[in-house]
Design a protein around this motif. Sequence first.
Motif, mmCIF file in Angstrom:
data_model
loop_
_atom_site.group_PDB
_atom_site.id
_atom_site.type_symbol
_atom_site.label_atom_id
_atom_site.label_comp_id
_atom_site.label_asym_id
_atom_site.label_seq_id
_atom_site.Cartn_x
_atom_site.Cartn_y
_atom_site.Cartn_z
ATOM 1 N N GLY A 134 0.837 -1.195 0.000
ATOM 2 C CA GLY A 134 0.000 0.000 0.000
ATOM 3 C C GLY A 134 0.868 1.238 0.000
ATOM 4 N N GLN A 135 0.367 2.303 0.637
ATOM 5 C CA GLN A 135 1.119 3.553 0.782
ATOM 6 C C GLN A 135 1.172 3.898 2.267
ATOM 7 O OE1 GLN A 135 2.669 5.127 -1.662
ATOM 8 N NE2 GLN A 135 1.910 3.788 -3.288
ATOM 9 N N PRO A 136 1.893 3.099 3.040
ATOM 10 C CA PRO A 136 1.885 3.273 4.500
ATOM 11 C C PRO A 136 2.704 4.477 4.947
ATOM 12 C CG PRO A 136 3.456 1.583 3.896
ATOM 13 C CD PRO A 136 2.768 1.992 2.624
ATOM 14 N N GLN A 137 2.444 4.880 6.193
ATOM 15 C CA GLN A 137 3.217 5.960 6.802
ATOM 16 C C GLN A 137 4.548 5.417 7.302
ATOM 17 O OE1 GLN A 137 1.146 8.000 9.895
ATOM 18 N NE2 GLN A 137 2.823 9.403 10.351
ATOM 19 N N MET A 138 5.609 6.162 7.059
ATOM 20 C CA MET A 138 6.937 5.762 7.500
ATOM 21 C C MET A 138 6.981 5.707 9.024
ATOM 22 S SD MET A 138 10.052 5.151 6.227
ATOM 23 C CE MET A 138 11.653 4.852 6.973
ATOM 24 N N PRO A 139 7.450 4.603 9.612
ATOM 25 C CA PRO A 139 7.553 4.552 11.079
ATOM 26 C C PRO A 139 8.629 5.518 11.585
ATOM 27 C CG PRO A 139 8.583 2.623 10.081
ATOM 28 C CD PRO A 139 7.904 3.355 8.971
ATOM 29 N N ARG A 140 8.512 5.925 12.844
ATOM 30 C CA ARG A 140 9.510 6.822 13.431
ATOM 31 C C ARG A 140 10.875 6.167 13.441
ATOM 32 N NH1 ARG A 140 7.669 9.217 19.056
ATOM 33 N NH2 ARG A 140 9.701 10.222 18.760
ATOM 34 N N GLU A 141 10.902 4.864 13.682
ATOM 35 C CA GLU A 141 12.132 4.082 13.627
ATOM 36 C C GLU A 141 11.818 2.794 12.878
ATOM 37 O OE1 GLU A 141 13.421 3.445 17.619
ATOM 38 O OE2 GLU A 141 14.309 5.428 17.806
ATOM 39 N N GLY A 142 12.425 2.638 11.711
ATOM 40 C CA GLY A 142 12.153 1.442 10.930
ATOM 41 C C GLY A 142 12.519 1.628 9.471
ATOM 42 N N GLN A 154 4.043 0.401 -4.824
ATOM 43 C CA GLN A 154 3.495 -0.050 -3.547
ATOM 44 C C GLN A 154 4.622 -0.283 -2.537
ATOM 45 O OE1 GLN A 154 -0.161 -0.750 -3.068
ATOM 46 N NE2 GLN A 154 0.135 0.789 -4.659
ATOM 47 N N ALA A 155 4.268 -0.224 -1.258
ATOM 48 C CA ALA A 155 5.281 -0.390 -0.212
ATOM 49 C C ALA A 155 4.673 -1.077 1.006
ATOM 50 C CB ALA A 155 5.860 0.958 0.183
ATOM 51 N N PHE A 156 5.526 -1.645 1.830
ATOM 52 C CA PHE A 156 5.149 -2.067 3.175
ATOM 53 C C PHE A 156 6.273 -1.644 4.110
ATOM 54 C CE2 PHE A 156 7.635 -5.693 1.746
ATOM 55 C CZ PHE A 156 8.342 -6.098 2.874
ATOM 56 N N CYS A 157 5.931 -1.419 5.375
ATOM 57 C CA CYS A 157 6.906 -0.905 6.336
ATOM 58 C C CYS A 157 7.055 -1.869 7.514
ATOM 59 C CB CYS A 157 6.486 0.471 6.836
ATOM 60 S SG CYS A 157 6.393 1.742 5.534
ATOM 61 N N VAL A 158 8.234 -1.843 8.113
ATOM 62 C CA VAL A 158 8.547 -2.685 9.260
ATOM 63 C C VAL A 158 9.179 -1.798 10.334
ATOM 64 C CG1 VAL A 158 9.837 -4.682 10.083
ATOM 65 C CG2 VAL A 158 8.962 -4.657 7.734
ATOM 66 N N PRO A 159 8.607 -1.745 11.545
ATOM 67 C CA PRO A 159 9.218 -0.949 12.607
ATOM 68 C C PRO A 159 10.513 -1.574 13.086
ATOM 69 C CG PRO A 159 7.404 -2.217 13.467
ATOM 70 C CD PRO A 159 7.390 -2.426 11.982
ATOM 71 N N ARG A 160 11.344 -0.771 13.706
ATOM 72 C CA ARG A 160 12.592 -1.272 14.263
ATOM 73 C C ARG A 160 12.311 -2.391 15.255
ATOM 74 N NH1 ARG A 160 17.076 2.455 17.453
ATOM 75 N NH2 ARG A 160 18.663 0.844 17.684
ATOM 76 N N GLY A 161 13.042 -3.492 15.132
ATOM 77 C CA GLY A 161 12.827 -4.669 15.958
ATOM 78 C C GLY A 161 12.004 -5.740 15.283
ATOM 79 N N GLY A 162 11.441 -5.445 14.088
ATOM 80 C CA GLY A 162 10.623 -6.410 13.369
ATOM 81 C C GLY A 162 11.431 -7.222 12.373
ATOM 82 N N SER A 163 10.881 -8.361 11.964
ATOM 83 C CA SER A 163 11.574 -9.213 11.009
ATOM 84 C C SER A 163 10.576 -10.098 10.285
ATOM 85 C CB SER A 163 12.626 -10.074 11.711
ATOM 86 O OG SER A 163 12.001 -10.967 12.611
ATOM 87 N N TYR A 164 10.979 -10.576 9.109
ATOM 88 C CA TYR A 164 10.230 -11.580 8.363
ATOM 89 C C TYR A 164 11.225 -12.645 7.920
ATOM 90 C CZ TYR A 164 6.202 -8.480 8.253
ATOM 91 O OH TYR A 164 5.145 -7.686 8.625
#
Length: 221
Positions: A134-142, A154-164
């Motif tokens: 989608g068009q997500p909002q950039m996390p403060r840290e990530g 299109q994009a997806f975001c991952v916050p700091r500390g996340g993983s796949y």
Amino acid sequence: MDMNRRVVIAGICLVLGLVSVDAQVELRWGRPNVPHSGACFYRDADFHGEYFCVRAGESVADMPNGMNDQISSIRIFGGTEVLLYQDGRFRGRSARYGADVRNLGGQGWNDKVSSIQVHEGSGWNGGERPPSWGQPQMPREGACFFTDADFRGQAFCVPRGGSYASLPNGFNDRISSIRVQRANVMIFQDGDFAGESLRVNSDVGNLGGRWNDRISSIRVY
């Protein structure tokens, strides 16, 4: 203080004492039975060598002598997630893992673990929700991952500390650019944080070459 009141207080102290003892983790290198829900921590990469295990809900505030800064790989059971800390008492740099890690060395964590927390997972991939284009909002840290170069599409975001550990269908090998904010990113060509890897700590407008559309697992820390 009357006798009945003393008995009640003594009983409470005994119960609290038992709970405290049960909450402690007795650690020693060996080859114990693996927990139904928890994690095992290995001295060597690829789950080799001696290991110790921690059940979900337990934690290790300070690794004992002979075990501090000695962990090289992690195997996770029962959908739990692991929090590693570089310093004792859950301080310093940290990272979260929701899937097996064959070699902590490629992520800057080999033999650098001083305290551990093991939690019950909360869903897909050890606590992370499935990604959504989608068009997500950039996390403060990530970091955010885009289908096209120059942070387009299109994009997806991952916050700091996340993983796949394994990107699902529709996301695997689809990333062409990365935007990073106050975080570091490790990208891997294979699932389970395996294969060729690259560390990214700033925006990459065009992955190009051998990395364009070649990412199968990611970690943001």
